[in-house]
Design an enzyme around this catalytic site. Structure first.
Site, PDB file in Angstrom:
ATOM      1  N   GLN A 180      43.621  65.123  61.775  1.00  0.00           N
ATOM      2  CA  GLN A 180      44.322  66.025  62.686  1.00  0.00           C
ATOM      3  C   GLN A 180      44.717  65.344  64.005  1.00  0.00           C
ATOM      4  O   GLN A 180      45.748  65.683  64.606  1.00  0.00           O
ATOM      5  CB  GLN A 180      43.439  67.241  62.971  1.00  0.00           C
ATOM      6  CG  GLN A 180      44.241  68.436  63.415  1.00  0.00           C
ATOM      7  CD  GLN A 180      43.380  69.674  63.561  1.00  0.00           C
ATOM      8  OE1 GLN A 180      42.320  69.643  64.213  1.00  0.00           O
ATOM      9  NE2 GLN A 180      43.796  70.750  62.956  1.00  0.00           N
ATOM     10  N   GLU A 212      70.582  52.665  85.217  1.00  0.00           N
ATOM     11  CA  GLU A 212      71.517  53.787  85.419  1.00  0.00           C
ATOM     12  C   GLU A 212      70.890  54.895  86.280  1.00  0.00           C
ATOM     13  O   GLU A 212      71.156  56.081  86.107  1.00  0.00           O
ATOM     14  CB  GLU A 212      72.076  54.307  84.081  1.00  0.00           C
ATOM     15  CG  GLU A 212      72.755  53.163  83.326  1.00  0.00           C
ATOM     16  CD  GLU A 212      74.024  53.497  82.586  1.00  0.00           C
ATOM     17  OE1 GLU A 212      74.473  54.637  82.640  1.00  0.00           O
ATOM     18  OE2 GLU A 212      74.556  52.579  81.945  1.00  0.00           O
ATOM     19  N   GLY A 269      47.074  47.719  64.964  1.00  0.00           N
ATOM     20  CA  GLY A 269      47.369  46.281  65.072  1.00  0.00           C
ATOM     21  C   GLY A 269      48.749  45.958  64.510  1.00  0.00           C
ATOM     22  O   GLY A 269      49.478  45.125  65.054  1.00  0.00           O
TER      23      GLY A 269
END
Ligand code: COS
Length: 381
Positions: free
Chosen positions: A278, A362, A339
């Site tokens: 979960q 920007e 990893g």
């Protein structure tokens, strides 16, 4: 209101999706490794009408809506962010020249840009003028029928590779925004050269270069718009650019999420796919939820630009939210892969490195929040 793309929009998205899968995704890793600027891909994008996306057809453009443009940038960025950014900057020049240039200037540059014969670059920032763009000091002094440019510009995307540079320079001394004018400087103009190429965390296949002007004389006919209009041209061009960056961030986030979801379903630990836990399910659910929210905000900002409704604020919201989301999603994608995510076997570490700059360029996301707050509260300075 309807949330489905129409047939034309779906066709554009599908066309660019196929193009990205064939021409960009397979090369993204090696372009990143080798700092390769894929000019040849820009030529191919021109063939699809992507080099003149906000340019009228009479000047060789395809005049897509901003919403259609957002679909294009999202799809391209799924393959590689750098090429999508280079294209967005190029289109900012092509579109701004079509919008603010006079007829002679449009005839001279716009069609060649829209057809991919020329590449464009945009130059506002300097070492002392980043967020405070109006304080820029590069000088443009009127002498007879020429402007003579002196000063340095920084952080120029497509720098060195582009043929046409839209440069903001100060034609009236001081610090006021109204003293800035906008000029086209062509690549081989005497007195115009390139300084250092930045060594960046990501976006390796998009060159970022310094521009140097040393008594660089350009004809008065290269000034775009009126004297003193440069800051407004730059900032209104950036409104469009910021929506594009939002769309690019959505594409990068979606691609990182897709990789993480697939990996989580395959990778077995403790006798189960890690997606069965979960802890990971909630992470993936949050990622998907925020990507969807970003996409809707980008589409809305694009629609506001198309219909000229307070686009400045929506562009800032879309850019800020979508790029913050993309940073979070790409970071979490690396986490899901563990990893494997930290090494170059998978694209998520590149996506995470690339997308960091979208919170900065920007207009930093702090500046976007200032733009939003000013639109909501007025300028309280
Ligand atoms: N479109 C058109 N005009 C705009 C505009 C926009 N998006 N934003 C501001 N302007 C106009 C203002 O209306 C004002 O005109 P008037 O004097 O006629 O009212 C003028 O430009 C000056 O605006 P303002 O007073 O807001 O300027 P500031 O110096 O306070 O700066 C911020 C405004 C900070 C929002 C601006 O400098 C900015 O966006 N900074 C970030 C720069 C950036 O994005 N750099 C990235 C370069 S590309 S890597």
């Amino acid at each position: 209101m309807q949330f489905d793309l129409n047939e034309e929009q779906s066709d554009i998205r599908d066309m660019v999706r196929r193009f990205t899968e064939q021409e960009i995704t397979p090369h993204a890793e090696s372009w990143d490794e080798n700092y390769h600027f894929p000019r040849e891909v820009y030529t191919k994008m021109a063939g699809l009408g992507l080099m003149g996306m906000t340019t009228p057809e009479e000047y060789g453009g395809s005049m897509l809506s901003r919403l259609e443009g957002a679909l294009v940038y999202e799809e391209l960025a799924k393959g590689e962010m750098a090429t999508a950014v280079g294209l967005s900057v190029h289109n900012m020049i092509t579109g701004s020249l079509a919008r603010f240039g006079n007829e002679e200037q449009r005839q001279r540059w716009v069609a060649r840009l829209a057809m991919g014969e020329l590449l464009g670059a945009f130059s506002l920032s300097e070492s002392g003028a980043g967020s405070d763009a109006a304080s820029l000091q590069c000088r443009a002094e009127l002498q007879n029928d020429s402007y003579v440019l002196n000063g340095n510009k920084l952080w120029v995307t497509n720098g060195g590779e582009a043929d046409i540079y839209l440069v903001m320079a100060r034609s009236k001394p001081g610090k006021a925004a109204g003293g800035i004018s906008c000029f086209v400087v062509e690549k081989d103009t005497p007195g115009f050269s390139f300084g250092k190429t930045e060594r960046k965390m990501g976006l390796h296949s998009s060159p970022t270069r310094e521009l140097i002007f040393d008594n660089c004389a350009i004809p008065i006919t290269n000034r775009i718009g009126e004297e003193g209009q440069g800051f407004k041209i730059a900032l209104s061009s950036l409104d469009g650019g910021r929506v594009n960056i939002g769309a690019i961030a959505v594409g990068v986030a979606q691609a990182a999420f897709d990789t993480a979801r697939q990996y989580a379903r395959q990778r077995q630990q403790f006798g189960r796919p890690i997606a069965a836990f979960q802890g990971l399910q909630f992470l993936l659910a949050d990622m998907a939820m925020k990507i969807e929210a970003s996409r809707l905000l980008v589409y809305e900002a694009a629609y506001k630009l198309d219909t000229e409704q307070n686009a400045r604020m929506y562009a800032a919201m879309a850019k800020c939210f979508a790029t913050d989301t993309a940073m979070e999603v790409t970071t979490n994608a690396v986490q899901v892969l563990g990893g494997a995510g930290y090494v170059r076997d998978y694209p998520v570490e590149r996506m995470m490195r690339d997308v960091k700059v979208a919170q900065i360029f920007e207009g930093t996301n702090q500046i976007q929040r200032i733009v939003i707050a000013r639109a909501l509260l007025g300028d309280l300075k």
